[in-house]
Design a protein around this motif. Structure first.
Motif, PDB file in Angstrom:
ATOM      1  N   THR A 136       0.814  -1.184  -0.021  1.00  0.00           N
ATOM      2  CA  THR A 136      -0.225   0.087  -0.053  1.00  0.00           C
ATOM      3  C   THR A 136       0.870   1.380   0.283  1.00  0.00           C
ATOM      4  O   THR A 136       2.120   1.352   0.697  1.00  0.00           O
ATOM      5  CB  THR A 136      -0.858  -0.027   1.234  1.00  0.00           C
ATOM      6  OG1 THR A 136      -1.855  -1.007   1.184  1.00  0.00           O
ATOM      7  CG2 THR A 136      -1.551   1.317   1.264  1.00  0.00           C
ATOM      8  N   HIS A 137       0.346   2.278  -0.624  1.00  0.00           N
ATOM      9  CA  HIS A 137       1.309   3.282  -0.821  1.00  0.00           C
ATOM     10  C   HIS A 137       0.355   4.493  -1.309  1.00  0.00           C
ATOM     11  O   HIS A 137      -0.419   4.676  -2.179  1.00  0.00           O
ATOM     12  CB  HIS A 137       2.350   3.181  -1.984  1.00  0.00           C
ATOM     13  CG  HIS A 137       3.323   4.497  -2.224  1.00  0.00           C
ATOM     14  ND1 HIS A 137       4.292   4.910  -0.849  1.00  0.00           N
ATOM     15  CD2 HIS A 137       3.596   5.090  -3.113  1.00  0.00           C
ATOM     16  CE1 HIS A 137       4.958   5.953  -1.426  1.00  0.00           C
ATOM     17  NE2 HIS A 137       4.663   6.514  -2.539  1.00  0.00           N
ATOM     18  N   THR A 138       0.678   5.752  -0.542  1.00  0.00           N
ATOM     19  CA  THR A 138       0.011   7.084  -0.605  1.00  0.00           C
ATOM     20  C   THR A 138       1.186   8.021  -0.850  1.00  0.00           C
ATOM     21  O   THR A 138       2.384   7.900  -0.267  1.00  0.00           O
ATOM     22  CB  THR A 138      -0.915   7.326   0.345  1.00  0.00           C
ATOM     23  OG1 THR A 138      -1.635   6.209   0.721  1.00  0.00           O
ATOM     24  CG2 THR A 138      -1.603   8.539   0.294  1.00  0.00           C
ATOM     25  N   GLY A 195      -3.224  -2.521  -1.062  1.00  0.00           N
ATOM     26  CA  GLY A 195      -2.859  -4.105  -0.795  1.00  0.00           C
ATOM     27  C   GLY A 195      -2.578  -5.143  -2.167  1.00  0.00           C
ATOM     28  O   GLY A 195      -3.427  -5.871  -2.387  1.00  0.00           O
ATOM     29  N   VAL A 196      -1.418  -4.626  -2.654  1.00  0.00           N
ATOM     30  CA  VAL A 196      -1.178  -5.140  -3.916  1.00  0.00           C
ATOM     31  C   VAL A 196      -0.356  -6.343  -3.901  1.00  0.00           C
ATOM     32  O   VAL A 196       0.785  -5.926  -2.975  1.00  0.00           O
ATOM     33  CB  VAL A 196      -0.449  -4.192  -5.039  1.00  0.00           C
ATOM     34  CG1 VAL A 196       0.046  -4.902  -6.293  1.00  0.00           C
ATOM     35  CG2 VAL A 196      -1.465  -2.996  -5.567  1.00  0.00           C
ATOM     36  N   LYS A 238       9.391   3.991  -1.028  1.00  0.00           N
ATOM     37  CA  LYS A 238       9.113   3.156  -0.094  1.00  0.00           C
ATOM     38  C   LYS A 238       7.620   3.088   0.134  1.00  0.00           C
ATOM     39  O   LYS A 238       6.978   4.145   0.442  1.00  0.00           O
ATOM     40  CB  LYS A 238       9.962   3.496   1.167  1.00  0.00           C
ATOM     41  CG  LYS A 238       9.853   2.745   2.485  1.00  0.00           C
ATOM     42  CD  LYS A 238      10.697   3.227   3.405  1.00  0.00           C
ATOM     43  CE  LYS A 238      10.681   1.954   4.561  1.00  0.00           C
ATOM     44  NZ  LYS A 238      11.516   2.344   5.721  1.00  0.00           N
ATOM     45  N   PRO A 239       6.964   1.896   0.060  1.00  0.00           N
ATOM     46  CA  PRO A 239       5.485   1.907   0.477  1.00  0.00           C
ATOM     47  C   PRO A 239       5.253   1.934   1.828  1.00  0.00           C
ATOM     48  O   PRO A 239       6.179   1.854   2.842  1.00  0.00           O
ATOM     49  CB  PRO A 239       5.210   0.387   0.002  1.00  0.00           C
ATOM     50  CG  PRO A 239       6.439  -0.352   0.333  1.00  0.00           C
ATOM     51  CD  PRO A 239       7.630   0.426   0.008  1.00  0.00           C
ATOM     52  N   GLN A 240       4.121   2.470   2.193  1.00  0.00           N
ATOM     53  CA  GLN A 240       3.722   2.602   3.704  1.00  0.00           C
ATOM     54  C   GLN A 240       3.446   1.255   4.255  1.00  0.00           C
ATOM     55  O   GLN A 240       3.610   1.212   5.660  1.00  0.00           O
ATOM     56  CB  GLN A 240       2.461   3.485   3.863  1.00  0.00           C
ATOM     57  CG  GLN A 240       2.629   4.967   3.818  1.00  0.00           C
ATOM     58  CD  GLN A 240       2.600   5.628   2.528  1.00  0.00           C
ATOM     59  OE1 GLN A 240       2.109   5.217   1.507  1.00  0.00           O
ATOM     60  NE2 GLN A 240       3.811   6.269   2.206  1.00  0.00           N
ATOM     61  N   ALA A 241       2.988   0.364   3.682  1.00  0.00           N
ATOM     62  CA  ALA A 241       2.753  -0.947   4.149  1.00  0.00           C
ATOM     63  C   ALA A 241       2.994  -1.897   2.987  1.00  0.00           C
ATOM     64  O   ALA A 241       3.169  -1.700   2.070  1.00  0.00           O
ATOM     65  CB  ALA A 241       1.202  -1.111   4.396  1.00  0.00           C
ATOM     66  N   GLY A 242       3.334  -3.206   3.490  1.00  0.00           N
ATOM     67  CA  GLY A 242       3.682  -4.365   2.636  1.00  0.00           C
ATOM     68  C   GLY A 242       5.192  -4.722   2.294  1.00  0.00           C
ATOM     69  O   GLY A 242       5.851  -3.824   2.891  1.00  0.00           O
TER      70      GLY A 242
END
Length: 270
Positions: free
Chosen positions: A9-11, A30-31, A63-67
């Motif tokens: 997940t990335h924003t 959620g990829v 850098k993604p926020q999650a995953g």
């Protein structure tokens, strides 16, 4: 498994308007996907679907926020500096805009030689021979190493970018809309070259595009993105024609036959 994208997940941050701020919707949500060594994954979607952002995340540029991005068994964003440097050698990219991807004041020799200088210890003559061989491998001439970007056509300059990407014989190349700015003839030639290089060097590709025809021609499997999510995963690329998802139908409907005469007729096979 060469590459695993796990629940990424990335924003891109917040939008601030005077006294208030609001969080933007996630560009990726959620990829998850995976790629075996030697495979080519076609990553499809319309503009804004999140596919190029995912490419940057895979490359270690965002850098993604999650995953997690797990490449060759290592978490790309949690590994130590030495491991990341080693992984970066095996992870290369070819972008859409062949002109902005290079230094306009650098010769082809300098452009292709950049990764060699960063990772190899070659003599001047060894490096020249290597660059000359790479130029020949992508369909150019060793003498072209003395030319500057403005002396090449778009198709030729994209070959220079491809030569740079394969210089270190990486495991994975992310191709981000790498043929979309080229005319149909050059697209065909570059796609053929990419297929040959993949076979010769045992490369794996993530082929990012909005063009389902180009993706089908080079890929083993296809993933379709919409609104930051993978909405269709086809482990057999032929499954895409049986998809009932509207995002896939739009991509198929946008595919034009090569000759204008037939563009008003229903789509045939690729």
């Amino acid at each position: 498994m060469l590459l695993q994208v796990k629940e990424v997940t990335h924003t891109y941050g917040e939008t601030r308007l005077q006294w208030r701020s609001s969080k933007r919707a996630p560009v990726l949500s959620g990829v998850s996907l995976a790629l075996e060594e030697g495979e080519c994954l076609g990553l499809l979607g319309t503009s804004g679907a999140g596919k190029s952002t995912l490419g940057k995340v895979i490359l270690g540029l965002e850098k993604p926020q999650a995953g997690q991005i797990v490449f060759q068994g290592h978490d790309l964003y949690q590994s130590d500096r030495a491991t990341r440097r080693s992984l970066r050698r095996d992870l290369q990219v070819v972008f859409q805009d062949c002109y902005s991807s290079v230094n306009p004041r650098a010769t082809a020799e300098q452009i292709i030689g950049e990764p060699l200088e960063n990772y190899e210890r070659l003599s001047v003559q060894e490096q020249k021979r290597t660059i000359g061989g790479l130029l020949e491998r992508v369909g150019l001439k060793p003498d072209d190493m003395l030319k500057y970007p403005n002396q090449f056509s778009g198709g030729q300059l994209q070959r220079i970018n491809i030569a740079r990407a394969i210089a270190l014989k990486p495991k994975l190349i992310v191709l981000d809309e790498s043929v979309s700015s080229l005319d149909m003839v050059n697209q065909t030639h570059i796609l053929s070259l990419l297929s040959e290089l993949r076979a010769d060097f045992g490369l794996s590709y993530v082929f990012i595009t909005h063009d389902i025809k180009a993706a089908y021609s080079i890929s083993d499997k296809l993933a379709v993105m919409e609104h930051g999510q993978v909405v269709e995963m086809c482990d057999d690329k032929d499954q895409v024609f049986a998809s009932t998802h509207q995002a896939v139908k739009k991509l198929l409907a946008a595919m034009l036959p090569e000759h204008p005469r037939y563009r008003s007729r229903s789509l045939g096979s690729i």
